[in-house]
Design an enzyme around this catalytic site. Structure first.
Site, mmCIF file in Angstrom:
data_model
loop_
_atom_site.group_PDB
_atom_site.id
_atom_site.type_symbol
_atom_site.label_atom_id
_atom_site.label_comp_id
_atom_site.label_asym_id
_atom_site.label_seq_id
_atom_site.Cartn_x
_atom_site.Cartn_y
_atom_site.Cartn_z
ATOM 1 N N GLN A 1 -9.919 13.295 6.783
ATOM 2 C CA GLN A 1 -9.454 12.918 5.443
ATOM 3 C C GLN A 1 -10.582 13.015 4.417
ATOM 4 O OE1 GLN A 1 -7.762 8.954 5.222
ATOM 5 N NE2 GLN A 1 -5.697 9.756 5.432
ATOM 6 N N LEU B 1 -16.935 6.522 -3.291
ATOM 7 C CA LEU B 1 -15.573 6.747 -3.760
ATOM 8 C C LEU B 1 -15.386 6.294 -5.203
ATOM 9 C CD1 LEU B 1 -13.415 5.425 -0.774
ATOM 10 C CD2 LEU B 1 -13.922 7.788 -1.342
ATOM 11 N N ARG C 1 -3.925 9.585 8.217
ATOM 12 C CA ARG C 1 -3.900 8.126 8.406
ATOM 13 C C ARG C 1 -3.361 7.426 7.161
ATOM 14 N NH1 ARG C 1 -7.170 4.181 6.452
ATOM 15 N NH2 ARG C 1 -8.516 5.753 5.505
ATOM 16 N N HIS D 1 -14.164 11.180 4.276
ATOM 17 C CA HIS D 1 -13.892 9.739 4.347
ATOM 18 C C HIS D 1 -13.553 9.225 5.746
ATOM 19 C CE1 HIS D 1 -12.924 5.874 2.777
ATOM 20 N NE2 HIS D 1 -11.638 5.967 3.000
ATOM 21 N N GLU E 1 -8.622 6.420 -6.922
ATOM 22 C CA GLU E 1 -7.555 7.175 -7.581
ATOM 23 C C GLU E 1 -7.038 6.445 -8.810
ATOM 24 O OE1 GLU E 1 -5.908 7.539 -3.927
ATOM 25 O OE2 GLU E 1 -6.090 9.707 -3.827
ATOM 26 N N ARG F 1 -3.826 14.202 -2.651
ATOM 27 C CA ARG F 1 -5.275 14.270 -2.434
ATOM 28 C C ARG F 1 -5.758 15.670 -2.048
ATOM 29 N NH1 ARG F 1 -7.264 8.846 0.821
ATOM 30 N NH2 ARG F 1 -6.993 7.410 -0.917
ATOM 31 N N HIS G 1 -11.466 12.406 0.276
ATOM 32 C CA HIS G 1 -11.028 11.799 -0.974
ATOM 33 C C HIS G 1 -11.487 12.738 -2.086
ATOM 34 C CE1 HIS G 1 -10.586 9.035 -4.281
ATOM 35 N NE2 HIS G 1 -9.950 8.197 -3.490
ATOM 36 N N PHE H 1 0.856 -1.182 0.000
ATOM 37 C CA PHE H 1 0.000 0.000 0.000
ATOM 38 C C PHE H 1 0.894 1.234 0.000
ATOM 39 C CE2 PHE H 1 -4.557 -0.534 1.818
ATOM 40 C CZ PHE H 1 -4.833 -1.538 0.904
#
Lengths: 95, 587
Positions: free
Chosen positions: B240, B252, B398, B353, B255, B286, B242, B119
């Protein structure tokens, strides 16, 4: 096909309120689809259709999500048709 | 006042990953535990988590918890508490193994070990090569974890109160938390649940914003209950967003769409990201993409009838590429936006988010509040875990794979700590009637009839105001104006009324109760954001574009009373290793 046009039975407020809470799910996508259908399509269902909708709500969120997003197809043709119908009712029509 | 009551050793409010993991520890130790959930437990928002859980198992590439810790501290933009982060990264490993033994069907490698995927934000050797740290159960990790934990809880005889809504915490005469007043949604009747320890595990609060990826249930109930009990919320300005949610809906759009060559255009068809980020363009970070979208809309270049969204174009990729490389996107856009991306662009807008902030806790899930200058004390018998809590492991931002980890580690540890607490405090405290009456008044106020603003109208207006004034575009002017308006709406709420006064499944009443929570939590975000005059992690201010470690490397604490702010230092000293000093965050 001809014959008398059957009017759907009236829906009680309590029935709608109970169902509204059952449409609260763990995924936003399901909230929109199920609550949206409750507002726009549920009243038009006949008694059998309403029973099928209630039964659909008993399925797990992940399974419902897979069906609605076409990642899998319900084995039961009745469920398959209902899922398609809900998507058709809720999908916005753009001009 | 005669209200039926039940007694338990421990009460857990919320049945997502944190609540259920805590409950499982307790029930397995023969502690009498009750779990209250406003929806059926497996309909909790944890079910929507697809990504996975980070743990340095080193099954695919070399890894260790110390590297995981470095990445998390860096990702937090140095606002995370390093003792809590060290603890979480170490505990990640036994936590994942415990879940594996409980039956979570993690994806496997050929050698039988748990598969781990790479990730963003994961590195080997303190910022070196990409690491592979995320354990997943295909693309349905949250579902697998939630179901496993629920079934294990049923086996361990956890007592569930399904479809009960928590109204407020109650206290004894000394002010110690002694349980909660809850409402049975089906009957509309209140129930007092008395407990020696209470854990808040109610999840996120994304519904404070008009556009959010959070489910409708995420209304910040636990955070608001804590605020009303006089407990501050910590670091609430760090939220956060998105950049590409489906406009007006919030789902969502990954990306990956832009990674595959999709790009954003305004109503004139201009690729506006070329102006804001000439090099990275649509693949800028972002916060930059989110703010650019909002700027285009604010300056009148938004698309649609109301000019309130931007278009994500990918038709040039062709049907084959879209179907093959972006599965689900086409379906999602067709269903929720009514747009088939093969032929037409997807209307998008930034979507709220994840909340990094929440109820302040130590690393055992115990709620802590400041006393005097610098020190803090545990609120006896009150715990918090999951997205509603802030053990300060995410700081200002995060990392992917750390949210499921947070809920599982701190849910588990809170459960273990409660076991000790109830053994050391074996007697149930008596609920103070005044405290119970105060909690009841939150319910009975909705029995009043007459005029007043309809609650659902206020809800829509409040969420829109939060989006416009406390969302991704945060200048002093925008936020100050928004704060005034939010205060007006809060005042109007005092006169809000319901038209439906029935008891059985009165969902309008539940939504009105949730609205109070949204208002309380929304104000905590707006006020905390207004006061923090720097840009750090997810809190991005064009008028204070830089991180300011000298003045602002500290945690915010928002108190509901008089919208008061306080601050406390970041804990930069880990448990057993050297500190990671703040550096510029470059990837």
């Amino acid at each position: 096909m001809s014959g008398p046009i059957r009017q759907p039975d009236p829906v009680t407020d309590e029935e709608l309120r109970r169902l509204r809470w059952q449409c609260r799910r763990g995924m936003l996508e399901l909230d929109h689809l199920l609550s949206g259908f409750l507002d726009r399509g549920y009243r038009d269902l006949d008694a059998r259709g309403r029973t099928e909708f209630l039964a659909l709500l008993d399925n797990q969120d992940q399974e419902l999500s897979d069906w609605f997003m076409s990642r899998s197809i319900p084995e039961d043709p009745v469920v398959r048709d209902l899922v398609r119908h809900i998507v058709a009712v809720v999908t916005p029509r753009r001009t | 006042m005669s209200i039926p009551s039940r007694h338990f050793d421990a009460l857990i409010i919320g049945a997502g990953g944190a609540g259920l993991n805590a409950a499982l520890q307790l029930a397995s130790a023969d502690v009498r535990v009750a779990v209250v959930s406003k929806v059926f437990p497996t309909r909790s928002h944890t079910v929507a988590a697809q990504g996975g859980v980070n743990a340095a198992l080193a099954n695919v590439l070399p890894d260790n918890w110390h590297w995981h810790m470095f990445d998390t501290v860096k990702g937090s933009d140095y606002l995370g508490d390093q003792d809590a982060i060290e603890f979480m990264c170490r505990e990640a490993i036994p936590t994942v193994y415990e879940l594996e033994h409980a039956g979570v069907p993690f994806s496997r490698l050929d050698n039988g070990k748990i598969y781990q995927r790479a990730f963003g934000g994961q590195s080997q050797d303190f910022g070196g090569d990409q690491a592979a740290r995320t354990c997943a159960a295909a693309d349905r990790t949250g579902h697998a974890i939630l179901h496993t934990l629920y079934q294990q809880n049923i086996r361990a005889r956890t007592h569930f109160f399904d479809e009960f809504f928590a109204l407020d915490l109650v206290r004894d005469k000394d002010g110690v938390i002694a349980g909660a007043l809850v409402l049975e949604i089906e009957t509309g009747e209140p129930l007092l649940i008395e407990a020696k320890a209470t854990l808040l595990a109610t999840g996120g609060c994304g519904q404070v914003f008009r556009t959010t990826s959070n489910a409708h249930i995420n209304t910040g109930d636990g955070c608001a209950m804590a605020l009303r009990a006089g407990i501050p919320l910590m670091d609430m300005e760090f939220y956060q967003f998105h950049p590409t949610g489906i406009a007006g809906k919030g789902m969502l759009i990954t990306e990956g769409v832009r990674g595959e060559g999709g790009f954003l255009v305004n109503k004139d068809g201009e690729r506006f990201m070329e102006r804001y980020a000439p090099r990275a363009k649509d693949l800028a970070s972002r916060d930059v993409v989110s703010r650019s979208i909002v700027t285009e809309v604010k300056e009148g270049r938004g698309a649609g009838e109301n000019g309130d969204y931007i278009l994500l174009k990918l038709d040039h990729l062709g049907a084959e590429v879209i179907d093959k490389r972006l599965p689900g996107i086409r379906e999602s856009s067709r269903i929720f936006a009514g747009a088939d991306p093969i032929r037409e662009p997807i209307p998008v807008f930034p979507t709220a988010h994840y909340a990094m902030g929440g109820i302040p806790t130590d690393r055992f899930g115990r709620v802590v509040v400041p006393v005097g200058s610098g020190s803090e004390q545990v609120v006896a018998g009150l715990y918090a875990a999951g997205e509603c809590a802030c053990a300060s492991v995410h700081g200002a931002n995060r990392l992917g794979g750390n949210s499921l980890l947070d809920i599982l580690v701190f849910g588990r540890l809170a459960g273990k700590d409660i076991i000790d607490f109830v053994r050391e405090n074996p007697y149930q405290r008596s609920v103070d009637p005044a405290s119970l009456e105060e909690a009841m008044s939150r319910l009975t106020r909705w029995d009043q009839k007459g005029g007043g603003v309809p609650a659902h109208q206020l809800r829509a207006e409040f969420r829109k105001c939060m989006e416009d004034h406390a969302g991704v575009f945060r200048t002093e002017e925008v936020m100050a104006e928004g704060y005034q308006r939010l205060c007006e709406l809060r005042d109007q709420f005092k006169d809000a009324r319901l038209t439906d006064h029935s008891k059985v499944f009165n969902t309008a009443r539940i939504e009105a109760l949730e609205l109070q929570n949204l208002i309380d939590v929304g104000l905590s975000i707006a006020v905390s954001a207004l006061h923090r005059k720097e840009s750090r992690g997810a809190h991005s201010r064009p008028d204070y574009p830089n991180r300011d470690d000298v003045h602002w490397m500290k945690h915010s604490l928002y108190y509901r009373e008089a919208d008061r702010m306080d601050y406390k230092p970041v804990r930069t000293k880990p448990l057993t290793v050297e500190s990671f000093p703040p550096k510029e965050r470059v990837y």
